[in-house]
Design a protein around this motif. Structure first.
Motif, PDB file in Angstrom:
ATOM      1  N   THR A 131      -5.784  48.695  73.659  1.00 40.88           N
ATOM      2  CA  THR A 131      -6.675  48.722  73.100  1.00 40.88           C
ATOM      3  C   THR A 131      -7.540  47.370  72.921  1.00 40.88           C
ATOM      4  O   THR A 131      -6.890  46.431  73.367  1.00 40.88           O
ATOM      5  CB  THR A 131      -6.561  48.937  71.525  1.00 40.88           C
ATOM      6  OG1 THR A 131      -5.735  48.529  70.935  1.00 40.88           O
ATOM      7  CG2 THR A 131      -5.836  50.317  71.417  1.00 40.88           C
ATOM      8  N   SER A 153     -11.029  45.404  71.205  1.00 42.38           N
ATOM      9  CA  SER A 153     -11.600  45.059  69.708  1.00 42.38           C
ATOM     10  C   SER A 153     -12.741  44.277  69.658  1.00 42.38           C
ATOM     11  O   SER A 153     -12.902  43.563  70.447  1.00 42.38           O
ATOM     12  CB  SER A 153     -10.251  44.982  68.534  1.00 42.38           C
ATOM     13  OG  SER A 153      -9.334  45.641  68.888  1.00 42.38           O
ATOM     14  N   VAL A 171     -14.592  42.223  68.108  1.00 41.47           N
ATOM     15  CA  VAL A 171     -14.244  40.763  66.838  1.00 41.47           C
ATOM     16  C   VAL A 171     -16.049  40.284  67.001  1.00 41.47           C
ATOM     17  O   VAL A 171     -16.692  39.992  68.504  1.00 41.47           O
ATOM     18  CB  VAL A 171     -13.724  40.419  67.434  1.00 41.47           C
ATOM     19  CG1 VAL A 171     -12.349  41.066  67.393  1.00 41.47           C
ATOM     20  CG2 VAL A 171     -13.111  39.358  68.719  1.00 41.47           C
ATOM     21  N   LYS A 193     -18.742  46.334  65.859  1.00 43.46           N
ATOM     22  CA  LYS A 193     -17.387  45.008  65.220  1.00 43.46           C
ATOM     23  C   LYS A 193     -16.459  45.984  63.894  1.00 43.46           C
ATOM     24  O   LYS A 193     -16.868  46.488  63.357  1.00 43.46           O
ATOM     25  CB  LYS A 193     -18.281  43.723  64.530  1.00 43.46           C
ATOM     26  CG  LYS A 193     -17.878  42.638  63.764  1.00 43.46           C
ATOM     27  CD  LYS A 193     -18.453  42.188  62.946  1.00 43.46           C
ATOM     28  CE  LYS A 193     -17.346  40.714  62.696  1.00 43.46           C
ATOM     29  NZ  LYS A 193     -17.946  40.134  61.727  1.00 43.46           N
ATOM     30  N   ASP A 194     -15.431  44.715  64.685  1.00 46.40           N
ATOM     31  CA  ASP A 194     -14.084  45.896  63.776  1.00 46.40           C
ATOM     32  C   ASP A 194     -13.480  47.226  64.107  1.00 46.40           C
ATOM     33  O   ASP A 194     -13.231  47.685  63.556  1.00 46.40           O
ATOM     34  CB  ASP A 194     -14.522  44.821  62.425  1.00 46.40           C
ATOM     35  CG  ASP A 194     -14.661  43.868  61.781  1.00 46.40           C
ATOM     36  OD1 ASP A 194     -14.447  43.223  62.320  1.00 46.40           O
ATOM     37  OD2 ASP A 194     -15.436  43.321  60.768  1.00 46.40           O
ATOM     38  N   THR A 195     -14.646  47.685  65.787  1.00 42.52           N
ATOM     39  CA  THR A 195     -13.471  48.699  66.079  1.00 42.52           C
ATOM     40  C   THR A 195     -13.017  48.794  66.890  1.00 42.52           C
ATOM     41  O   THR A 195     -13.449  47.550  67.612  1.00 42.52           O
ATOM     42  CB  THR A 195     -15.140  50.049  66.129  1.00 42.52           C
ATOM     43  OG1 THR A 195     -16.351  49.427  66.466  1.00 42.52           O
ATOM     44  CG2 THR A 195     -15.254  50.029  64.028  1.00 42.52           C
ATOM     45  N   SER A 196     -11.941  49.579  67.849  1.00 38.46           N
ATOM     46  CA  SER A 196     -11.468  49.389  68.338  1.00 38.46           C
ATOM     47  C   SER A 196     -10.961  50.879  69.951  1.00 38.46           C
ATOM     48  O   SER A 196     -12.268  51.682  69.338  1.00 38.46           O
ATOM     49  CB  SER A 196      -9.536  49.157  67.999  1.00 38.46           C
ATOM     50  OG  SER A 196      -9.223  47.874  67.156  1.00 38.46           O
ATOM     51  N   GLN A 248     -11.147  41.643  72.433  1.00 39.03           N
ATOM     52  CA  GLN A 248      -9.833  40.735  72.032  1.00 39.03           C
ATOM     53  C   GLN A 248      -9.252  42.689  72.331  1.00 39.03           C
ATOM     54  O   GLN A 248      -8.999  43.452  71.990  1.00 39.03           O
ATOM     55  CB  GLN A 248      -9.721  41.170  70.268  1.00 39.03           C
ATOM     56  CG  GLN A 248      -8.254  40.388  70.940  1.00 39.03           C
ATOM     57  CD  GLN A 248      -7.949  40.254  68.891  1.00 39.03           C
ATOM     58  OE1 GLN A 248      -8.553  39.727  68.177  1.00 39.03           O
ATOM     59  NE2 GLN A 248      -7.029  41.123  68.481  1.00 39.03           N
ATOM     60  N   ASP A 279      -5.495  43.943  73.482  1.00 40.76           N
ATOM     61  CA  ASP A 279      -3.901  44.148  72.457  1.00 40.76           C
ATOM     62  C   ASP A 279      -3.568  45.334  73.590  1.00 40.76           C
ATOM     63  O   ASP A 279      -3.923  46.198  73.183  1.00 40.76           O
ATOM     64  CB  ASP A 279      -4.101  44.616  71.572  1.00 40.76           C
ATOM     65  CG  ASP A 279      -4.432  43.866  69.927  1.00 40.76           C
ATOM     66  OD1 ASP A 279      -4.486  42.594  69.552  1.00 40.76           O
ATOM     67  OD2 ASP A 279      -5.955  44.040  69.088  1.00 40.76           O
TER      68      ASP A 279
END
Length: 235
Positions: A77, A79, A81, A103-106, A140, A142
């Protein structure tokens, strides 16, 4: 003309220029990614970053590389940030933004461009795909990116040209680009990446602002009025 400024041109590979524009002169000045207002990724490319606002309505566009979402998605994923990140039509700043990863979603990653640091994602809340730059500091990643299928896109960006129809030299920001006065010379145009720009007349004292413009893929914009208010038609 101010001596501190530099006339910047980015040489587009001959093959790409031929595919994109046919016989049109390849006066191609490519600009960096734009930053959305709240704030968005700087999506750093070989030129300095710039700022703008997200359009009130971001147009949709199709992405020809992968037409359907794979039934089994890799466990990778990306995201947003520190701010929002543009999702673009293709893997590069020359493609239109088609959505935003807030922001703060993936979003799940379903592909990667083997020639750059871009990944293809499923746009949250839809079955559509787009591309995100992963080296911006605002994104970001992952998971193991090597587990994601890789390919080289063949859907090239469509150039959009800013054309100087006036008899004054114009200065374009961001990018610090000078577009010469128009006297029938094809050098009076520049290929600009999608985004928002300010046009100034540097043939006049004080270098007054002439116009704010939005560039999009495949859309040419003509500047017909100089800093004195005198209008011209393009040749």
């Amino acid at each position: 003309m101010q001596p501190r400024r530099i006339f910047i041109f980015l040489v587009i590979p001959l093959l790409l220029a031929g595919c994109l524009r046919g016989v049109r002169p390849a006066v191609a000045t490519a600009l960096p990614a734009l930053t959305a207002a709240v704030p968005v990724s700087t999506e750093t490319q070989p030129a300095p970053a710039a700022t703008s606002t997200i359009p009130a309505a971001i147009p949709t566009a199709t992405v020809a590389v992968i037409s359907t979402v794979p039934s089994a998605l890799p466990s990778v994923t990306i995201s947003a940030v520190k701010g929002n990140v543009f999702i673009r039509r293709g893997p590069g700043m020359a493609y239109n933004p088609i959505d935003v990863l807030y922001k703060d979603t993936s979003a799940p990653v379903i592909g990667r461009d083997v020639l750059s640091r871009w990944v293809q994602v499923v746009i949250p809340g839809s079955d559509k795909m787009g591309w995100v730059f992963i080296n911006s500091g605002f994104a970001q990643l992952d998971g193991d990116l090597s587990s994601v299928p890789d390919f080289t896109p063949t859907d090239w960006p469509v150039p959009g040209y800013l054309i100087n129809c006036t008899h004054h030299d114009l200065y374009i920001m961001p990018g610090e680009i000078i577009i010469p006065a128009s006297f029938g010379d094809p050098a009076n145009e520049a290929w600009l990446y999608p985004g928002f720009y300010t046009v100034q007349d540097i043939s006049m004292p004080g270098e007054p602002k002439v116009q704010d413009v939005e560039m999009r893929e495949g859309v040419d914009v003509e500047i017909r009025v100089d800093g004195t208010g005198e209008g011209r038609k393009c040749p």
